[in-house]
Design an enzyme around this catalytic site. Structure first.
Site, PDB file in Angstrom:
ATOM      1  N   SER A 136      17.224  70.913  83.029  1.00  0.00           N
ATOM      2  CA  SER A 136      17.756  71.397  81.684  1.00  0.00           C
ATOM      3  C   SER A 136      17.654  72.656  81.047  1.00  0.00           C
ATOM      4  O   SER A 136      16.748  73.468  81.274  1.00  0.00           O
ATOM      5  CB  SER A 136      17.075  70.186  80.699  1.00  0.00           C
ATOM      6  N   TYR A 149       9.934  65.502  77.315  1.00  0.00           N
ATOM      7  CA  TYR A 149      11.024  65.676  77.961  1.00  0.00           C
ATOM      8  C   TYR A 149      10.937  67.356  78.469  1.00  0.00           C
ATOM      9  O   TYR A 149      11.510  67.537  79.549  1.00  0.00           O
ATOM     10  CB  TYR A 149      12.247  65.471  77.098  1.00  0.00           C
TER      11      TYR A 149
END
Length: 243
Positions: A136, A149
């Site tokens: 990400s 995350y």
């Protein structure tokens, strides 16, 4: 990575980026198998999209082993693994509650490592084999309200670099920006990249750069390049101010 003629197993392919890329790969002439935890949803996708589905919970090592046996037995020519499965949850670090952090690490990081470990011996026997991990933009500049995350995606990035160094096959890291999916309820967020636009640009990059190590759409360079361009502190402040 060639973009046609593959047999691809994509974890976490029942929605969002995973399902959209599965459809694009199918349309390009690949055999695509997706996975997810819900058999009813997999059956629906198979009926509507013609994409085969396999039940898999990447948080469960036994489920990964079972999926490996099912996929490689039915598709011995499997040559591409894409580890898309992941979860993203907001955390308040003042709550002293580890449940969310532990679940996120188990799914995003251990799920990736366990899946790659299970499939690597098979992939090493294939021609044109590829492992594609999914990190990400938040691996490079964290979103503070999703600390675990962001941390797991940073770990996936690091793990992918080591995979690439050790394995004699192509290892690609897909690095999405915020995309309009149900992840963190971003499907209608105007600040996020439209899903179809993201899939279009990703496939185009794969076609234009078959030897790529990272797939970076234009929107993610703001985060991906922040450290190397000495912008990290400013980008972190801007990202978390908006959030």
């Amino acid at each position: 990575m060639r973009t046609t003629g593959n047999t691809i197993f994509l974890t976490g392919g029942t929605s969002g980026i995973g399902l959209e890329l599965a459809r694009r790969f199918r349309d390009l002439g690949n055999t695509v198998i997706i996975s997810g935890r819900r058999k009813d949803l997999l059956d629906k996708i198979t009926a509507e999209d013609g994409i085969e589905g396999v039940e898999l919970d990447v948080a469960d090592p036994a489920s990964i082993t079972a999926a490996y046996e099912t996929v490689t037995t039915k598709h011995p020519n499997l040559n591409v693994l894409i580890t898309m499965a992941g979860i993203m949850q907001v955390e308040d670090l003042r709550d002293h509650d580890l449940a969310t952090a532990e679940q996120t690490i188990t799914t995003n990081l251990l799920g990736t490592i366990r899946t790659v470990t299970a499939f690597t011996p098979h992939l090493l026997q294939q021609q044109d084999a590829v492992i594609m991990t999914v990190s990400s933009g938040l691996a490079f500049v964290p979103l503070a309200m999703t600390p675990t995350y962001s941390a797991t995606k940073a770990a996936v990035h690091s793990y992918t670099q080591s995979l690439r160094h050790q394995l004699p096959l192509q290892v690609i890291e897909l690095v999405p920006p915020a995309v309009q999916t149900t992840l963190l309820n971003q499907e209608n967020d105007e600040r996020a990249m439209p899903l179809a636009e993201y899939a279009d640009e990703t496939i185009q990059l794969l076609q234009n750069h078959p030897d790529a190590e990272e797939i970076l759409v234009n929107r993610v360079h703001f985060l991906r390049d922040a450290e190397r361009e000495n912008r990290h502190d400013q980008v972190f402040a801007a990202l978390n101010s908006v959030a």
